[in-house]
Every structure is written in structure tokens, then in C-alpha cells.
Scaffold this motif. Structure first.
Motif, PDB file in Angstrom:
ATOM      1  N   GLN A  37      56.014  21.185  54.041  1.00  0.00           N
ATOM      2  CA  GLN A  37      55.433  21.393  52.716  1.00  0.00           C
ATOM      3  C   GLN A  37      54.121  20.625  52.564  1.00  0.00           C
ATOM      4  O   GLN A  37      53.131  21.155  52.050  1.00  0.00           O
ATOM      5  CB  GLN A  37      56.419  20.951  51.634  1.00  0.00           C
ATOM      6  N   SER A  38      54.113  19.388  53.024  1.00  0.00           N
ATOM      7  CA  SER A  38      52.887  18.600  52.966  1.00  0.00           C
ATOM      8  C   SER A  38      51.773  19.256  53.773  1.00  0.00           C
ATOM      9  O   SER A  38      50.622  19.328  53.326  1.00  0.00           O
ATOM     10  CB  SER A  38      53.146  17.180  53.487  1.00  0.00           C
ATOM     11  N   ASP A  39      52.103  19.772  54.950  1.00  0.00           N
ATOM     12  CA  ASP A  39      51.095  20.443  55.778  1.00  0.00           C
ATOM     13  C   ASP A  39      50.512  21.656  55.058  1.00  0.00           C
ATOM     14  O   ASP A  39      49.299  21.906  55.119  1.00  0.00           O
ATOM     15  CB  ASP A  39      51.703  20.879  57.111  1.00  0.00           C
ATOM     16  N   ARG A  40      51.364  22.425  54.365  1.00  0.00           N
ATOM     17  CA  ARG A  40      50.882  23.598  53.630  1.00  0.00           C
ATOM     18  C   ARG A  40      49.935  23.180  52.502  1.00  0.00           C
ATOM     19  O   ARG A  40      48.904  23.819  52.268  1.00  0.00           O
ATOM     20  CB  ARG A  40      52.063  24.396  53.057  1.00  0.00           C
ATOM     21  N   LEU A  55      60.103  10.932  54.774  1.00  0.00           N
ATOM     22  CA  LEU A  55      58.840  11.662  54.803  1.00  0.00           C
ATOM     23  C   LEU A  55      57.701  10.761  55.284  1.00  0.00           C
ATOM     24  O   LEU A  55      56.851  11.193  56.067  1.00  0.00           O
ATOM     25  CB  LEU A  55      58.517  12.233  53.424  1.00  0.00           C
ATOM     26  N   LEU A  56      57.702   9.522  54.858  1.00  0.00           N
ATOM     27  CA  LEU A  56      56.694   8.580  55.342  1.00  0.00           C
ATOM     28  C   LEU A  56      56.781   8.439  56.867  1.00  0.00           C
ATOM     29  O   LEU A  56      55.763   8.370  57.557  1.00  0.00           O
ATOM     30  CB  LEU A  56      56.871   7.216  54.687  1.00  0.00           C
ATOM     31  N   PHE A  88      53.694   9.331  59.715  1.00  0.00           N
ATOM     32  CA  PHE A  88      53.113   8.385  60.670  1.00  0.00           C
ATOM     33  C   PHE A  88      53.634   8.556  62.093  1.00  0.00           C
ATOM     34  O   PHE A  88      53.402   7.705  62.945  1.00  0.00           O
ATOM     35  CB  PHE A  88      53.339   6.953  60.171  1.00  0.00           C
ATOM     36  N   THR A  89      54.307   9.680  62.325  1.00  0.00           N
ATOM     37  CA  THR A  89      54.747  10.006  63.683  1.00  0.00           C
ATOM     38  C   THR A  89      53.866  11.134  64.219  1.00  0.00           C
ATOM     39  O   THR A  89      53.723  12.162  63.550  1.00  0.00           O
ATOM     40  CB  THR A  89      56.225  10.458  63.692  1.00  0.00           C
ATOM     41  N   PRO A  90      53.241  10.975  65.365  1.00  0.00           N
ATOM     42  CA  PRO A  90      52.425  12.066  65.928  1.00  0.00           C
ATOM     43  C   PRO A  90      53.233  13.357  66.017  1.00  0.00           C
ATOM     44  O   PRO A  90      54.443  13.335  66.275  1.00  0.00           O
ATOM     45  CB  PRO A  90      52.055  11.543  67.315  1.00  0.00           C
ATOM     46  N   ALA A  91      52.578  14.476  65.776  1.00  0.00           N
ATOM     47  CA  ALA A  91      53.265  15.776  65.713  1.00  0.00           C
ATOM     48  C   ALA A  91      54.136  16.029  66.935  1.00  0.00           C
ATOM     49  O   ALA A  91      55.259  16.536  66.815  1.00  0.00           O
ATOM     50  CB  ALA A  91      52.241  16.893  65.550  1.00  0.00           C
TER      51      ALA A  91
END
Length: 202
Positions: free
Chosen positions: A76-79, A55-56, A60-63
Motif C-alpha cells: 500500500q505504501s508503495d502504491r 511496517l517500519l 528499512f529492509t531492502p526489497a
């Protein structure tokens, strides 16, 4: 339309002081904002996963460069970030477990503190991006930590207030209900003081 993000982190679903007080705040907020929307996130019944190396890596990876697994992991983090950014007001229930907030709340923080979304790095240091919000943080604790010999052991309210400020939420009101394991009279006094402050804060 105003939006309240109501967060509970107590492991107890009954008999929880922090849940009782966040519910009271939400009820009074709704009465003053009849057209407002309340989003309730229960971190006990819907616990978030702890941070993993994968997840880390997604964080740190551009979308545009994320692989399929990273894109799935970060949903989930984005939500959660979207939920936070959409809120005008937050009420967060934080019981003290072993001198600090519950690990469930720390997991939420790990999901929503995102470089480029809720804060950014600059030449002069980090800058919060979740500005323009008010947070009411309701702290419950069995002992008394506001002053006296146990004050140095309070890693609850100071941590939450500092963390929120990091992402730009600096309008933070702490509502403290302490001494709730020190007998019925102490509980009664703690609840009355907390309810009075909630009524004045809503």
C-alpha cells in the motif's frame, strides 16, 4: 499527460470548506488541462492505517531481503508513493483540527515519506527526491491564525509546507480560508478570498 493528485483529509463529507475549495481547484485545473488526469485520494472514506513496528521494519529492509509478510505490508505504501511521484501537481485540503492537520493526513505522510524513494540521506543531510512538482495546500480553520494572538498556535500550514519541502516539493502555495466559524459574513469573505487565490494559482 499532466496529472493532478487531489487529496482530501476532512472528516466531513458535507459542509466541508476544504473539500469545496479543493474541488473548485480540481475543476479549474481540468478546464486548463483537458487531457490531464486527476487522481482523487479521500483520506476520510479510505483511511490509511497508522504506522506499526512491522511496517517500519519493512520500510528499512531492502526489497530483496523482505520476507513475505513485509512484502505484503509495504504494497500500500508503495502504491501511494508511486501515486505521488507520478503527479505533476498536488492539491491538498487540510482543515485545522486542534491546531494541526487531521491525523488522516499525517498517516498519509507517514506512508509516502520513504527513505530511498521520496528522500535520501547524504553526508550533508537529507535530500528530497519528489522534485519538479507544484503543491497547492488549501487550509481551512474556524478561527484566525494568520496573525495576532493565535498565530503561535498555527501548526497546520507551517507543518505541511516544511514537510513537503523535506521531500523536494518546494513550490508550495498556501490558500487560507480562516474564520469560518465566526459567522456567515466571515465564511463568505473567507471563501471569496480563497477562490480568488485559487483562480490566480491554477
Amino acid at each position: 499527460m499532466s496529472t493532478l493528485l487531489h487529496i482530501d483529509s476532512s472528516a466531513r463529507t458535507s459542509g466541508s470548506i476544504s473539500r469545496q475549495l479543493t474541488a473548485s481547484f480540481a475543476e479549474q485545473w481540468q478546464a486548463k488541462n483537458p487531457g490531464g488526469r486527476i487522481v482523487h485520494r479521500d483520506l476520510a472514506s479510505d483511511a490509511l492505517p497508522h504506522i506499526t513496528e512491522a511496517l517500519l521494519g519493512a520500510y528499512f529492509t531492502p526489497a530483496e531481503n523482505r520476507n513475505a509478510q513485509q512484502a505484503e505490508l509495504i504494497l500500500q505504501s508503495d502504491r501511494l508513493v508511486d501515486e505521488l511521484l507520478a503527479a505533476d501537481t498536488l492539491v491538498i485540503g487540510v482543515p485545522m483540527y486542534n491546531f494541526a492537520p487531521p491525523s488522516t493526513l499525517k498517516a498519509w505522510i507517514d506512508h509516502v515519506f520513504r527513505a530511498g524513494r521520496t528522500f535520501r540521506y547524504t553526508e550533508n543531510g537529507p535530500v528530497g527526491l519528489a522534485t519538479g512538482k507544484k503543491a497547492i495546500v488549501i487550509l481551512s480553520r474556524g478561527g484566525k491564525y494568520s496573525d495576532g494572538p493565535m498565530e503561535a498556535m498555527d501548526f497546520q500550514g507551517k507543518y505541511i509546507k516544511s514537510a513537503l519541502a523535506f521531500i523536494g516539493i518546494t513550490d508550495v502555495e498556501l490558500v487560507v480560508a480562516e474564520g469560518v466559524s465566526m459567522g456567515d459574513e466571515s465564511v463568505k469573505q473567507a471563501l471569496a478570498a480563497a477562490q480568488e487565490k485559487i483562480a490566480a494559482t491554477v
